[in-house]
Design an enzyme around this catalytic site. Structure first.
Site, PDB file in Angstrom:
ATOM      1  NE  ARG A 165      -3.561  -2.207   2.799  1.00 33.02           N
ATOM      2  CZ  ARG A 165      -3.305  -3.366   3.409  1.00 33.02           C
ATOM      3  NH1 ARG A 165      -2.097  -3.551   3.965  1.00 33.02           N
ATOM      4  NH2 ARG A 165      -4.210  -4.316   3.493  1.00 33.02           N
ATOM      5  CE  LYS A 189      -6.348  -0.662   4.633  1.00 35.27           C
ATOM      6  NZ  LYS A 189      -7.629  -0.865   3.922  1.00 35.27           N
ATOM      7  NE  ARG A 260      -2.870  -3.369  -1.477  1.00 37.91           N
ATOM      8  CZ  ARG A 260      -2.493  -4.243  -0.549  1.00 37.91           C
ATOM      9  NH1 ARG A 260      -1.211  -4.532  -0.420  1.00 37.91           N
ATOM     10  NH2 ARG A 260      -3.378  -4.832   0.236  1.00 37.91           N
TER      11      ARG A 260
END
Length: 311
Positions: A165, A189, A260
């Site tokens: 990311r 995350k 990505r």
């Protein structure tokens, strides 16, 4: 924008303030998310003022029925809101009603469990392999500053070669990428860490950037820097990508995040295992990764339609 006391009574306004403070301090929502939630609630209160014939108080919110919420959704739909907008817009309303329920001021069970409009399924739009390679080609960069061009190549190569990311790439420090390393430990995350192979081409792009960069942040600080030496922001890379895609005549879907998607799609097309791709991307659920099987199937069907004599 309507004054708050025009669209609700003072008891609702007071609870609204407590709710927003709770979002900020206890749940630590991002500022943009809190603003979106407040906007969701304000739209609902504006509707209720007209729907009920006056500014709603806590007693009115306590008596809300699913029918009232359906009427709100129907009005938003008539105003042009799509299923995705309606689904996202329910988040703030549900959050506020749950806040009232916890405070003993309303029974929101019926409303908060209502189904939102079914969301349309949309596939990520990856770049072709040849276009992805053009994006990370040092000779095709648009910046006149050699070190900034090298920086952009390094960041974009991390997105495509490692599937990071953009936030993950920009948070990397020099100590995260020692010379000669073949793997990155990435924090994604939810603070979850994963190990991602670092291709030689990505490592070389990083070392070229570090050699040319005029700034020397501490080894533990983010290594990617803006033009004035501050920590590089995602918006800068996104802006530079817009310039690059215009120069290369790429579609508007050619964004940093699309690299990505391209990483996952091209791995899958090359025979990559779905579970492995899930781990490389840092997806918590396999169902999130399975969307890429849809992309690959679509590509195969397109080839069939173009090439098969009976298609």
């Amino acid at each position: 924008m309507e004054s708050l006391l025009v669209i609700c009574q003072s008891d609702v306004a007071a609870e609204r303030d407590r709710w927003l403070k709770q979002l900020e301090k206890e749940r630590r929502l991002a500022g943009n998310t809190s603003e979106a939630y407040e906007r969701d609630l304000r739209q609902f209160l504006v509707f209720l003022t007209a729907h009920l014939g006056g500014a709603p108080g806590l007693s009115d919110l306590a008596d809300l029925k699913p029918l009232d919420l359906r009427a709100f959704l129907a009005e938003r739909r008539r105003g042009g809101a799509g299923a995705r907008t309606l689904g996202r817009g329910m988040a703030g309303i549900r959050s506020f009603l749950r806040h009232l329920e916890k405070a003993g001021l309303a029974n929101a069970a019926g409303i908060t469990t209502m189904r939102t409009p079914k969301q349309p399924k949309s596939l990520p739009r990856p770049l072709t392999a040849s276009d992805a390679l053009r994006v990370v080609d040092p000779d095709l960069q648009m910046s006149e500053e050699p070190w900034i061009a090298a920086r952009n190549v390094a960041v974009l190569t991390l997105l495509y070669a490692c599937g990071l990311r953009i936030s993950e790439a920009l948070s990397l420090s020099r100590q995260d990428v020692p010379v000669g390393t073949q793997a990155l430990r990435v924090t994604g995350k939810g603070g979850k860490t994963r190990v991602v192979p670092l291709l030689a081409v990505a490592g070389e792009a990083i070392q070229e950037y570090l050699k040319l960069c005029p700034f020397r942040p501490a080894a533990s600080e983010p290594m990617f820097r803006g033009a004035r030496g501050g920590v590089l922001q995602a918006a800068i890379i996104q802006k530079d990508m817009r310039v690059l895609r215009s120069a290369l005549d790429l579609p508007e879907t050619a964004t940093p995040h699309a690299l990505r998607h391209s990483f996952a799609t091209h791995l899958l097309a090359g025979g990559g295992d779905l579970r492995t791709i899930q781990e490389l991307l840092g997806h918590a659920s396999l169902s999130t990764t399975q969307v890429y099987t849809g992309i690959d199937s679509k590509r195969l069907l397109d080839i069939y339609d173009r090439a098969h004599p009976r298609a």
